[in-house]
Design a protein around this motif. Structure first.
Motif, PDB file in Angstrom:
ATOM      1  N   MET A   1     -16.877 -21.564  10.327  1.00  0.00           N
ATOM      2  CA  MET A   1     -16.238 -20.614  10.551  1.00  0.00           C
ATOM      3  C   MET A   1     -14.664 -20.185  10.438  1.00  0.00           C
ATOM      4  O   MET A   1     -13.920 -21.050  11.070  1.00  0.00           O
ATOM      5  N   LYS A   2     -14.811 -19.724   9.176  1.00  0.00           N
ATOM      6  CA  LYS A   2     -13.271 -20.008   9.085  1.00  0.00           C
ATOM      7  C   LYS A   2     -12.786 -18.610   8.139  1.00  0.00           C
ATOM      8  O   LYS A   2     -13.308 -17.781   7.943  1.00  0.00           O
ATOM      9  N   LYS A   3     -10.960 -18.530   8.638  1.00  0.00           N
ATOM     10  CA  LYS A   3     -10.664 -17.319   8.421  1.00  0.00           C
ATOM     11  C   LYS A   3      -9.973 -16.794   7.190  1.00  0.00           C
ATOM     12  O   LYS A   3      -8.682 -17.268   7.294  1.00  0.00           O
ATOM     13  N   ALA A   4     -10.230 -15.323   6.129  1.00  0.00           N
ATOM     14  CA  ALA A   4      -9.835 -15.562   5.013  1.00  0.00           C
ATOM     15  C   ALA A   4      -8.260 -13.778   5.249  1.00  0.00           C
ATOM     16  O   ALA A   4      -9.443 -13.269   5.389  1.00  0.00           O
ATOM     17  N   TYR A   5      -7.471 -14.252   4.822  1.00  0.00           N
ATOM     18  CA  TYR A   5      -6.321 -12.744   4.766  1.00  0.00           C
ATOM     19  C   TYR A   5      -6.401 -12.613   3.482  1.00  0.00           C
ATOM     20  O   TYR A   5      -5.868 -13.567   2.478  1.00  0.00           O
ATOM     21  N   ILE A   6      -6.868 -11.613   2.971  1.00  0.00           N
ATOM     22  CA  ILE A   6      -6.880 -11.024   2.025  1.00  0.00           C
ATOM     23  C   ILE A   6      -5.163  -9.683   1.658  1.00  0.00           C
ATOM     24  O   ILE A   6      -5.627  -9.010   1.847  1.00  0.00           O
ATOM     25  N   PHE A   7      -5.066  -9.533   0.670  1.00  0.00           N
ATOM     26  CA  PHE A   7      -3.769  -8.998   0.399  1.00  0.00           C
ATOM     27  C   PHE A   7      -4.268  -7.869  -0.615  1.00  0.00           C
ATOM     28  O   PHE A   7      -3.985  -8.541  -2.366  1.00  0.00           O
ATOM     29  N   PRO A   8      -3.801  -6.663  -0.898  1.00  0.00           N
ATOM     30  CA  PRO A   8      -4.346  -5.591  -2.121  1.00  0.00           C
ATOM     31  C   PRO A   8      -3.098  -5.556  -3.097  1.00  0.00           C
ATOM     32  O   PRO A   8      -2.178  -5.905  -3.252  1.00  0.00           O
ATOM     33  N   GLY A   9      -3.794  -5.105  -4.414  1.00  0.00           N
ATOM     34  CA  GLY A   9      -2.933  -5.165  -5.836  1.00  0.00           C
ATOM     35  C   GLY A   9      -2.152  -3.556  -5.409  1.00  0.00           C
ATOM     36  O   GLY A   9      -2.995  -2.546  -4.923  1.00  0.00           O
ATOM     37  N   GLN A  10      -1.836  -3.411  -6.782  1.00  0.00           N
ATOM     38  CA  GLN A  10      -1.269  -1.803  -7.339  1.00  0.00           C
ATOM     39  C   GLN A  10      -2.395  -1.249  -7.365  1.00  0.00           C
ATOM     40  O   GLN A  10      -3.720  -1.072  -7.279  1.00  0.00           O
ATOM     41  N   GLY A  11      -2.512   0.185  -6.838  1.00  0.00           N
ATOM     42  CA  GLY A  11      -3.409   1.509  -6.730  1.00  0.00           C
ATOM     43  C   GLY A  11      -3.789   1.793  -5.503  1.00  0.00           C
ATOM     44  O   GLY A  11      -4.263   2.345  -5.424  1.00  0.00           O
ATOM     45  N   SER A  12      -3.328   0.818  -4.499  1.00  0.00           N
ATOM     46  CA  SER A  12      -3.999   0.842  -2.767  1.00  0.00           C
ATOM     47  C   SER A  12      -1.985   1.687  -1.844  1.00  0.00           C
ATOM     48  O   SER A  12      -2.940   1.653  -0.581  1.00  0.00           O
ATOM     49  N   GLN A  13      -1.704   2.187  -2.922  1.00  0.00           N
ATOM     50  CA  GLN A  13      -0.622   2.510  -1.810  1.00  0.00           C
ATOM     51  C   GLN A  13      -0.395   3.904  -1.670  1.00  0.00           C
ATOM     52  O   GLN A  13      -1.977   4.791  -2.228  1.00  0.00           O
ATOM     53  N   PHE A  14      -0.242   4.748  -0.272  1.00  0.00           N
ATOM     54  CA  PHE A  14      -0.437   5.979   0.029  1.00  0.00           C
ATOM     55  C   PHE A  14       0.584   6.236   0.528  1.00  0.00           C
ATOM     56  O   PHE A  14       1.763   5.721   1.389  1.00  0.00           O
ATOM     57  N   LYS A  15       0.804   8.183   0.725  1.00  0.00           N
ATOM     58  CA  LYS A  15       1.940   8.878   1.432  1.00  0.00           C
ATOM     59  C   LYS A  15       1.695   8.193   2.177  1.00  0.00           C
ATOM     60  O   LYS A  15       0.834   8.480   3.467  1.00  0.00           O
ATOM     61  N   GLY A  16       3.165   7.917   3.343  1.00  0.00           N
ATOM     62  CA  GLY A  16       3.259   7.749   4.737  1.00  0.00           C
ATOM     63  C   GLY A  16       3.177   5.994   5.053  1.00  0.00           C
ATOM     64  O   GLY A  16       3.133   5.809   6.766  1.00  0.00           O
ATOM     65  N   MET A  17       3.085   4.996   3.637  1.00  0.00           N
ATOM     66  CA  MET A  17       2.155   3.902   4.181  1.00  0.00           C
ATOM     67  C   MET A  17       3.299   2.985   4.974  1.00  0.00           C
ATOM     68  O   MET A  17       4.619   3.203   4.614  1.00  0.00           O
TER      69      MET A  17
END
Length: 292
Positions: A1-17
């Motif tokens: 059982m392993k844990k993968a951390y994944i990081f989003p790209g352009q398009g995920s932005q929102f006001k107040g982030m």
């Protein structure tokens, strides 16, 4: 059982982030303030208060998503990845979070990348389109058959969802052929240019110089890179794959499949939104999904 951390790209932005993070964590506030100094403009003001149009500007979007993602990882009390991966821009967030790049060097590279991509977009009008409900092989075959224009698969997001990229004429022609071949939808995207295509070559050359000048270290865990969907820990391999990324497709489907094959049972999205969790759900069954 392993844990993968994944990081989003352009398009995920929102006001107040990032605002809540800024207000509730002194260490996060210090990193946001440092970012304003490094970039030479008040990016936090745009992230917290800016309009959607301001947030869509490439020179804002890319560092903003990078900052939100990396600062979340750096201030999390239980950030303990067995492996990491990032979608396009997110690969830089993954590398910094895994210790392969310093916060400052990573942010400078992301700013350079955004600037170089924007300049490349201005050289020739270009675009991208999402193709839904068609297999990868058919999309690849139709794109390769268009020889008078530039159009290539750019993002393998999940089964049945591939983004193509190229000249406006090439993408429009491919969309018509792909719909005739059975695609459920072919949607032109509201983007500034043809990311992950040969039209990004001027940006790749500019970024390559900056990447070679940056100091990389061995990451604390394998980084599954976009260009080949394989785990990397060797600094020279990481660097070359990062350079190739701008003109090569993002093999996200293949990356998640490989991480799963290598034992990942939990995927934790680190950054704004939940786009990647949705993609992982369509790629692999039974994985545990969450966000920081």
């Amino acid at each position: 059982m392993k844990k993968a951390y994944i990081f989003p790209g352009q398009g995920s932005q929102f006001k107040g982030m990032g605002l809540e993070l800024y207000q509730t964590s002194d260490s996060a506030k210090a990193l946001f303030d440092q970012a304003n100094e490094i970039l030479g403009f008040d990016i936090t003001k745009i992230m917290f208060e800016g309009t959607d149009d301001e947030l869509k500007q490439t020179n804002v979007t890319q560092p903003a998503i990078f900052l939100h993602s990396v600062i979340l990882a750096k201030t999390s009390s239980n950030f303990s990845p067995d492996m990491v991966a990032g979608h396009s821009l997110g690969e830089f967030s993954a590398l910094v979070s895994a210790g392969a790049l310093s916060f400052e060097d990573g942010l400078k590279l992301v700013a350079k990348r955004a600037d170089a991509m924007q300049k490349a977009c201005e050289i020739r009008p270009s675009t991208m389109a999402a193709i839904l409900g068609l297999d990868d092989a058919t999309i690849e075959h139709i794109c390769s058959g268009i020889t008078d224009e530039i159009v290539v698969p750019a993002n393998y997001n999940c089964p049945g969802q591939v983004v193509i990229s190229g000249s406006i004429e090439g993408v429009e022609k491919a969309c018509e052929l792909l719909k005739s071949a059975g695609a459920k939808r072919a949607l032109l995207l509201q983007v500034g240019g043809a990311f992950h295509s040969p039209l990004m070559e001027p940006a790749r050359e500019e970024l390559a110089e900056a990447i070679h000048a940056s100091r990389f270290q061995s990451p604390l865990c394998p980084v599954y890179q976009n260009v080949n969907a394989l785990p990397a820990t060797d600094v020279s391999v990481i660097r070359e794959n990062l350079i190739a990324q701008l003109t090569a497709p993002v093999r996200w489907t293949q990356s998640v499949e490989k991480m799963t094959a290598d034992g990942a049972t939990t995927f934790v999205e680190c950054g704004p939104g939940k786009v990647l969790q949705g993609l992982v759900k369509k790629i692999t069954s039974g994985a545990e999904l969450s966000s920081i």
